[in-house]
Scaffold this motif. Structure first.
Motif, PDB file in Angstrom:
ATOM      1  N   UNK A 287       0.838  -1.207   0.000  1.00  6.60           N
ATOM      2  CA  UNK A 287       0.000   0.000   0.000  1.00  6.60           C
ATOM      3  C   UNK A 287       0.865   1.246   0.000  1.00  6.60           C
ATOM      4  N   UNK A 288       0.499   2.199  -0.842  1.00  4.93           N
ATOM      5  CA  UNK A 288       1.153   3.499  -0.853  1.00  4.93           C
ATOM      6  C   UNK A 288       0.097   4.574  -1.060  1.00  4.93           C
TER       7      UNK A 288
ATOM      8  N   UNK B 252       5.959   3.513   2.937  1.00  8.73           N
ATOM      9  CA  UNK B 252       6.357   4.878   3.227  1.00  8.73           C
ATOM     10  C   UNK B 252       5.306   5.905   2.886  1.00  8.73           C
ATOM     11  N   UNK B 253       4.038   5.583   3.115  1.00  7.36           N
ATOM     12  CA  UNK B 253       2.946   6.500   2.756  1.00  7.36           C
ATOM     13  C   UNK B 253       3.033   7.795   3.552  1.00  7.36           C
TER      14      UNK B 253
ATOM     15  N   UNK C 190       5.447  -1.351   8.445  1.00  7.65           N
ATOM     16  CA  UNK C 190       5.582   0.035   7.979  1.00  7.65           C
ATOM     17  C   UNK C 190       7.020   0.271   7.537  1.00  7.65           C
ATOM     18  N   UNK C 191       7.210   0.508   6.242  1.00  9.01           N
ATOM     19  CA  UNK C 191       8.534   0.810   5.720  1.00  9.01           C
ATOM     20  C   UNK C 191       8.837   2.290   5.947  1.00  9.01           C
TER      21      UNK C 191
ATOM     22  N   UNK D 151       9.800   2.728  -1.429  1.00  9.33           N
ATOM     23  CA  UNK D 151      10.762   2.014  -2.270  1.00  9.33           C
ATOM     24  C   UNK D 151      10.114   1.382  -3.485  1.00  9.33           C
ATOM     25  N   UNK D 152       8.800   1.504  -3.619  1.00  6.56           N
ATOM     26  CA  UNK D 152       8.127   0.956  -4.788  1.00  6.56           C
ATOM     27  C   UNK D 152       7.470  -0.378  -4.515  1.00  6.56           C
ATOM     28  N   UNK D 153       6.541  -0.737  -5.391  1.00  9.09           N
ATOM     29  CA  UNK D 153       5.735  -1.931  -5.185  1.00  9.09           C
ATOM     30  C   UNK D 153       6.570  -3.206  -5.143  1.00  9.09           C
TER      31      UNK D 153
END
Length: 223
Positions: free
Chosen positions: A9-10, A38-39, A57-58, A62-64
């Motif tokens: 999820x972003x 990283x939303x 939670x990153x 960094x992308x999907x």
């Protein structure tokens, strides 16, 4: 068959809770993992309101491809269901249909064909870049390989591995499920730019002529 559901999820705060409410408690799904990429819009906070889901939670976007690799690495089970976090109209019946061919042994992989998929994909009966799949982790390769991909190179990379393994593919029609267009979520111009970036990532992973070959090979592998 034990099944982990991985949802990258972003910036999907307005939509992700409905997706989570659809998958939590589904009898075919044994765990649900949300990887917040990283939303900046509170997506992680919304996901955290659904305690039955495990939130990863990153710290940065960094992308999907990377987000999915984190979810797959954390998943406890050997089969994973990959779901996009912005789906509209997702319900138990659609989830049942996506799981059923793999659980019954009729296919190795299942891939959705949403009701609002581009008309060429509906015409040929295959959305080769669908983000909704049930697949064995062994077919995806090591997470490190996914992290080396461009942000949106994931689906065509997966296709390449499925074709190499001659995996049987079930295409599952989801007429009542839709994924909103990027322009509807971000505004017209931002949506155009996002689509262009996605295509660029795809064609950095495989050249355009290879994409056409993928489609033909995957249609031959349909179970």
């Amino acid at each position: 068959m034990r099944l982990s559901c991985v949802i990258p999820a972003y910036n999907e705060a307005p939509r992700i809770e409905a997706v989570l409410r659809s998958v939590i408690g589904h009898p075919a799904i044994d765990e649900v993992l949300v990887v917040d990429d990283g939303s900046s819009d509170g997506t992680a906070a919304v996901a955290a309101r659904v305690p039955e889901a495990r939130l990863i939670a990153m710290p940065q976007n960094r992308g999907k491809s990377w987000a999915v690799s984190v979810g797959i690495e954390a998943a406890a089970h050997e089969h994973v269901m990959l779901l996009d976090s912005d789906l509209i109209g997702l319900g138990a019946e659609a989830l049942d249909a996506l799981v059923a061919p793999v659980r019954a042994g009729r296919s190795d992989v299942s891939i959705s064909l949403r009701g609002n998929s581009p008309w060429p994909w509906r015409a040929i009966g295959l959305d080769y870049i669908s983000g909704e799949r049930v697949v064995p982790k062994a077919l995806l390769g090591p997470p490190e390989a996914l992290r080396a991909l461009p942000r949106f190179g994931l689906e065509v990379y997966m296709n390449r591995r499925l074709i190499a393994k001659q995996a049987r593919i079930a295409v599952v029609r989801w007429p009542g499920v839709a994924s909103p267009w990027k322009g509807a979520k971000r505004g017209r111009w931002a949506g155009v730019k996002a689509d262009a970036r996605m295509l660029s990532d795809m064609f950095h992973t495989i050249p355009p002529h290879a994409a056409a070959a993928q489609i033909m090979a995957m249609r031959r592998l349909r179970s």
